[in-house]
Design a protein around this motif. Structure first.
Motif, PDB file in Angstrom:
ATOM      1  N   LYS A  60       0.832  -1.198   0.000  1.00 14.12           N
ATOM      2  CA  LYS A  60       0.000   0.000   0.000  1.00 14.12           C
ATOM      3  C   LYS A  60       0.873   1.258   0.000  1.00 14.12           C
ATOM      4  O   LYS A  60       0.636   2.193  -0.760  1.00 14.12           O
ATOM      5  CB  LYS A  60      -0.878  -0.034   1.252  1.00 14.12           C
ATOM      6  N   LYS A  64       1.573   4.193  -3.147  1.00 10.17           N
ATOM      7  CA  LYS A  64       1.435   5.642  -3.036  1.00 10.17           C
ATOM      8  C   LYS A  64       2.690   6.365  -3.492  1.00 10.17           C
ATOM      9  O   LYS A  64       2.614   7.404  -4.132  1.00 10.17           O
ATOM     10  CB  LYS A  64       1.072   6.012  -1.605  1.00 10.17           C
ATOM     11  N   VAL A  65       3.841   5.785  -3.171  1.00  9.29           N
ATOM     12  CA  VAL A  65       5.088   6.351  -3.697  1.00  9.29           C
ATOM     13  C   VAL A  65       5.069   6.268  -5.227  1.00  9.29           C
ATOM     14  O   VAL A  65       5.427   7.227  -5.921  1.00  9.29           O
ATOM     15  CB  VAL A  65       6.305   5.593  -3.137  1.00  9.29           C
ATOM     16  N   VAL A  68       3.189   9.144  -6.778  1.00  9.03           N
ATOM     17  CA  VAL A  68       3.931  10.409  -6.875  1.00  9.03           C
ATOM     18  C   VAL A  68       4.936  10.344  -8.023  1.00  9.03           C
ATOM     19  O   VAL A  68       5.028  11.249  -8.858  1.00  9.03           O
ATOM     20  CB  VAL A  68       4.689  10.701  -5.557  1.00  9.03           C
ATOM     21  N   ALA A  71       3.336  10.398 -11.399  1.00 11.57           N
ATOM     22  CA  ALA A  71       2.794  11.716 -11.760  1.00 11.57           C
ATOM     23  C   ALA A  71       3.884  12.596 -12.358  1.00 11.57           C
ATOM     24  O   ALA A  71       3.700  13.176 -13.429  1.00 11.57           O
ATOM     25  CB  ALA A  71       2.189  12.387 -10.531  1.00 11.57           C
ATOM     26  N   GLY A 118      -4.219   4.329 -11.926  1.00 11.17           N
ATOM     27  CA  GLY A 118      -5.329   5.018 -11.277  1.00 11.17           C
ATOM     28  C   GLY A 118      -6.263   4.020 -10.609  1.00 11.17           C
ATOM     29  O   GLY A 118      -6.647   4.175  -9.442  1.00 11.17           O
ATOM     30  N   TYR A 122      -6.599   3.695  -6.601  1.00 17.73           N
ATOM     31  CA  TYR A 122      -7.932   3.998  -6.128  1.00 17.73           C
ATOM     32  C   TYR A 122      -8.626   2.762  -5.559  1.00 17.73           C
ATOM     33  O   TYR A 122      -9.602   2.860  -4.830  1.00 17.73           O
ATOM     34  CB  TYR A 122      -8.773   4.562  -7.280  1.00 17.73           C
ATOM     35  N   TRP A 124      -7.730   0.434  -3.412  1.00 16.65           N
ATOM     36  CA  TRP A 124      -7.594  -0.023  -2.029  1.00 16.65           C
ATOM     37  C   TRP A 124      -8.919   0.176  -1.300  1.00 16.65           C
ATOM     38  O   TRP A 124      -9.424   1.276  -1.198  1.00 16.65           O
ATOM     39  CB  TRP A 124      -6.499   0.753  -1.290  1.00 16.65           C
ATOM     40  N   MET A 434       6.327  11.519   3.679  1.00 17.95           N
ATOM     41  CA  MET A 434       5.468  10.332   3.753  1.00 17.95           C
ATOM     42  C   MET A 434       6.107   9.293   4.658  1.00 17.95           C
ATOM     43  O   MET A 434       5.442   8.683   5.503  1.00 17.95           O
ATOM     44  CB  MET A 434       5.290   9.736   2.351  1.00 17.95           C
ATOM     45  N   ASP A 444      -3.079   5.980   6.498  1.00 18.75           N
ATOM     46  CA  ASP A 444      -3.919   6.246   5.348  1.00 18.75           C
ATOM     47  C   ASP A 444      -3.581   7.570   4.693  1.00 18.75           C
ATOM     48  O   ASP A 444      -4.413   8.456   4.598  1.00 18.75           O
ATOM     49  CB  ASP A 444      -5.390   6.209   5.766  1.00 18.75           C
ATOM     50  N   GLU A 446      -2.904  10.237   1.793  1.00 22.94           N
ATOM     51  CA  GLU A 446      -3.550  10.419   0.498  1.00 22.94           C
ATOM     52  C   GLU A 446      -2.529  10.264  -0.617  1.00 22.94           C
ATOM     53  O   GLU A 446      -1.332  10.361  -0.403  1.00 22.94           O
ATOM     54  CB  GLU A 446      -4.172  11.800   0.454  1.00 22.94           C
ATOM     55  N   SER A 447      -3.018  10.018  -1.817  1.00 20.04           N
ATOM     56  CA  SER A 447      -2.096   9.860  -2.923  1.00 20.04           C
ATOM     57  C   SER A 447      -2.677  10.521  -4.160  1.00 20.04           C
ATOM     58  O   SER A 447      -3.875  10.745  -4.244  1.00 20.04           O
ATOM     59  CB  SER A 447      -1.848   8.380  -3.185  1.00 20.04           C
ATOM     60  N   PRO A 448      -1.800  10.826  -5.137  1.00 14.93           N
ATOM     61  CA  PRO A 448      -2.261  11.589  -6.288  1.00 14.93           C
ATOM     62  C   PRO A 448      -3.429  10.961  -7.041  1.00 14.93           C
ATOM     63  O   PRO A 448      -4.260  11.667  -7.567  1.00 14.93           O
ATOM     64  CB  PRO A 448      -1.034  11.647  -7.187  1.00 14.93           C
ATOM     65  N   TYR A 449      -3.465   9.654  -7.125  1.00 14.82           N
ATOM     66  CA  TYR A 449      -4.570   9.051  -7.855  1.00 14.82           C
ATOM     67  C   TYR A 449      -5.630   8.517  -6.904  1.00 14.82           C
ATOM     68  O   TYR A 449      -6.663   8.038  -7.325  1.00 14.82           O
ATOM     69  CB  TYR A 449      -4.080   7.911  -8.748  1.00 14.82           C
ATOM     70  N   GLY A 450      -5.326   8.558  -5.627  1.00 16.19           N
ATOM     71  CA  GLY A 450      -6.209   7.940  -4.658  1.00 16.19           C
ATOM     72  C   GLY A 450      -7.300   8.875  -4.198  1.00 16.19           C
ATOM     73  O   GLY A 450      -7.273  10.069  -4.472  1.00 16.19           O
TER      74      GLY A 450
END
Lengths: 472, 336
Positions: A60, A64-65, A68, A71, A118, A122, A124, A434, A444, A446-450
């Motif tokens: 998870k 998220k890394v 980033v 992106a 994406g 998204y 999770w 992070m 939890d 947040e992430s760019p696509y999450g």
């Protein structure tokens, strides 16, 4: 009717080459993460589904890394597609349609990658576990196809094929033949393995550093072992692939090979020289391996063969030898050291009862291996790109004839230096932050696509608290 | 229809899709810019994050598609564009970088201050990038990009039609995003936001309409070929866009925001398509035709095959992504 103010109008070749080198050299690191990181996340995700809670947590975090990195990789890739036209109109005008199909297929791969990343990030908590982990498979496949296509275009510049030149115009264009040119397969394999080495060593380096600081937990153990499992396969294979790529050079681009080896005159039964530097005419201070014909064997499998030297072509058809030579030697030296590191790991794992985590020196070497792998990859690209000079398309188009006549390239280069420096600092700060928050026990992020971490009725403007993550 | 026409059609379809999806994305950034300070703008910014979060990068892959198709199928046109319009292309490129990086970095911000800085970068870039794309469209449509050599690097994109293009790009993106955000806020029962966004969207729609009205004489005097085309083969699209645009205003007025969402997207798509049809058969108006610009036939065929492949591989997961983004979290794991 060019209307560049003469004040800023200068020769664009040098800044254009530097700018392309900067953009590609920067983007390629992120591209590596796009290729290799999903596979490592996949392993963790599956381990997690098999009951390893920490592996799931790590999957998870890494996703998220990856968000980033993806992106900023996507935007730096977009810049590259602009630059092909802005910097190299002479290349694209003549050969755009020859190499175009590869780029189109890469574009599709990238699209697939973007969509599934994406979906994955998204997903999770939204997609059931097994199915969710499967979303990584299209990303991995797109990574293979996409990187093959891009590298194939670069390989085509080394081994142009798939057309016939009639009065300087490509005719009978066969875009499929252009994709599968003679350099494509080896160059792709070399890059694909490099991607796993860069990501594997970089990620392992981060967790090795954590371990050295006393964070001896399952997260760090997985964070070292999973990437190392990939580098353990990729690292020993890399010299083999590199060797065959070098043999292709011996027959198709001998001058590039001569520059890499610092070979001034053509030689029968050529000896291999290691290290040293190029003083403008010959190699100085190199160590000669005392085996007759060793370089000939490496280059052609035949100890009696002649290896072509730089002097066999006019001076204006030779690359800047000094840069190519030192870049190549650096890449080989680091690659060899990394093979050694993997051998060390294998020896510790196989013959020592204590595991790799008990050797502080091994962990320190791991920490160094991340940046070292990046340097090896970058010097590899410098070798192949500078080694192809003065050609942008081998023996068909000179780089100086392909470059733009725009006068502002020094300015755009300066701006891009600032932008890339800013993005490097930004990405570093964000990922470090992070990491600190994860260590502090937050889960939890947040992430760019999450999705935003809490979804529910939106508060009305009056009673809203400033939320750090989305406030301005 | 020749292969070159077919590839041009596919490429223009990608431009239309970029205008709609990418446009909504840019527009959201403009709303972010005007949302107010951290406290006041918080809810709207969260809404924007929620709405564009999962799809914001996929939206921009359309642009890469357009560029790749352009240089593969019409290399001379690509090079002509990049030579003459180097400055707006550079600025748009920088805008895309700043926007993407700003958005990604903001999401993980370590501090409020950092979030604010990144937010400003993201939002400002969202405003200027579509403007530059609009000026590029204006330059092409008004015949200011010569087929060979380099045109005037300033007046090619700083002229009445280009400025109109830039203004229209920004206003339509903002209008479209306003409608989408209103509908999204309604779905999340954020009543105060709905009211606020609805009113501002109505203003945005009125401003867009005004720009169009001002634009009619501008185009008539500044770009004859485009004007002829807009009144000729482009007319049905222009009228359709006007009708759906008005219908959007009507829906918003009557608070039927979900319906407005559809008509707004169609309005934006039709106006861009109208430009394409008006300009046909030119790829660079008055300078270079689609036929003359096209490269190798075999590559054109390859690109058509690739487009079919793209439709099969990309569209279903893209729809799934949009559906997923619209679904609320399922209870697979405990809420934090």
């Amino acid at each position: 009717m060019t209307s560049w103010p003469t004040v800023i109008a200068t020769d664009a070749l040098l800044p254009a080459r530097n700018q392309m080198a900067l953009s590609l050299g920067w983007h390629i690191i992120l591209a590596c993460f796009g290729i290799a990181f999903p596979a490592m996340i996949f392993v963790l995700h599956r381990k997690g589904l098999a009951g390893d809670a920490m592996a799931l947590e790590l999957a998870k975090r890494w996703s998220k890394v990856a968000g980033v990195l993806f992106a900023i990789g996507a935007v730096s890739g977009t810049i590259l597609s602009f630059e092909l036209g802005l910097l190299w109109p002479g290349l694209m005008e003549t050969y755009g349609d020859v190499v175009g199909l590869a780029f189109a297929l890469e574009g599709i791969s990238f699209f697939v990658e973007a969509i599934f990343l994406g979906i994955y990030v998204y997903g999770w908590g939204r997609i059931p576990g097994r199915m969710h982990s499967m979303m990584l498979i299209p990303i991995m496949m797109a990574g293979v196809v996409g990187s093959f296509m891009v590298v194939s275009v670069n390989a085509w510049m080394n081994a142009p094929t798939g057309f016939r030149l009639v009065d300087g115009v490509p005719t009978d264009v066969d875009p499929v033949a252009a994709i599968f040119n003679s350099a494509a397969a080896l160059q792709f394999l070399h890059m694909y393995l490099a991607a796993f080495m860069v990501v594997g060593f970089c990620v392992a380096a981060v967790y090795a550093k954590g371990w050295l600081r006393g964070r001896h937990d399952r997260i760090h153990r997985l964070g070292i072992l999973v990437p190392l499992a990939f580098t353990a396969v990729a690292t020993p294979l890399q010299p083999v692939v590199g060797h065959f790529a070098g043999q292709r050079l011996a027959s198709e681009q001998p001058i590039k090979l001569a520059a890499m080896e610092g070979l001034a005159e053509s030689e029968e039964r050529a000896r291999l020289e290691l290290g040293g530097y190029w003083d403008g005419e010959k190699l100085v201070g190199a160590v000669e391996v005392p085996i007759d014909g060793l370089l000939s064997v490496i280059a052609t499998n035949d100890p009696n063969a002649t290896v072509i030297g730089l002097n066999s072509v006019p001076e204006d058809e030779r690359p800047p030898v000094g840069i190519v030579h030192i870049a190549f030697q650096t890449m080989v030296a680091i690659g060899t050291a990394l093979v050694g590191l993997m051998a060390w790991a294998g020896w510790r794992w196989r013959w020592r009862s204590d595991d790799v985590f008990d050797s502080r020196w091994f962990l320190r070497a791991l920490v160094a291996s991340g940046p070292a792998a990046i340097v090896a990859m970058e010097t590899g690209w410098i070798t192949t790109e500078v080694g192809r000079q003065p050609w942008i398309v081998h023996r068909l188009l000179r780089t100086e004839d392909a470059v733009t006549d725009a006068g502002f390239i020094w300015i755009s280069l300066a701006v891009l230096v600032v932008v890339y420096a800013g993005m490097t600092v930004g990405a570093t700060l964000v990922i470090r932050s992070m990491s600190r928050r994860w260590q502090a026990g937050e889960h939890d992020l947040e992430s760019p696509y999450g999705p935003p971490s809490d979804i529910g009725p939106m508060p009305s403007p009056s009673d809203a608290e400033p939320v750090a993550t989305v406030a301005r | 229809m020749s292969a070159a026409d077919a590839v041009a059609a596919v490429m223009f379809l990608a431009i239309v899709l970029y205008a709609v999806f990418g446009g909504a994305d840019f527009g959201s950034g403009v709303w972010d810019l005007t949302a107010g300070n951290a406290r006041r703008g918080g809810p709207l910014r969260r809404l924007i994050d929620h709405a564009v979060g999962p799809v914001w990068e996929a939206n921009h892959v359309w642009l890469i598609f357009v560029l790749v198709f352009l240089w593969s199928a019409f290399p001379t046109a690509f090079v002509a564009l990049m030579r003459t319009l180097a400055i707006p292309f550079w600025l748009a490129g920088l805008g895309i970088v700043a926007r993407g990086a700003g958005f990604a970095f903001r999401k993980y911000s370590p501090t409020l201050r950092w979030a604010q800085t990144m937010g400003v970068v993201f939002a400002t870039a969202s405003l200027v990038t579509p403007f530059f794309f609009g000026t590029i469209a204006g330059a092409v449509a008004s015949g200011r990009v010569p087929a060979s050599g380099t045109g005037n690097v300033w007046s090619s994109w700083l002229n009445p039609t280009s400025i109109l293009g830039g203004a229209l790009a920004v206003s339509t993106c903002t209008f479209l995003a306003g409608i989408l955000l209103t509908a999204e806020a309604e779905r999340l029962n954020a009543d105060a936001l709905v009211e606020d966004l609805r009113n501002k969207s109505l203003v945005g729609g009125a401003v867009t309409g005004l720009i169009v009205l001002v634009g009619i004489p501008v185009v008539a005097f500044d770009s004859e070929t485009l004007a002829d085309g807009l009144l000729g083969q482009g007319l049905p699209f222009v009228l359709g866009s006007a009708a759906t645009g008005l219908a959007t205003m009507w829906h918003v007025w009557r608070r039927q925001h979900r319906r407005a969402r559809g008509t707004a997207a169609v309005a934006v798509g039709l106006v861009v398509a109208g430009w394409g049809f008006a300009q046909y058969p030119w790829i660079l108006t008055d300078e270079l035709s689609i036929e003359a610009a096209s490269g190798a036939q075999s590559t054109l065929v390859g690109l058509l095959v690739a487009s079919v492949l793209a439709a099969v591989l990309v569209v279903p997961p893209l729809i799934y992504l949009y559906v997923l983004a619209d679904t609320n979290r399922v209870g697979v794991e405990p809420e934090p």
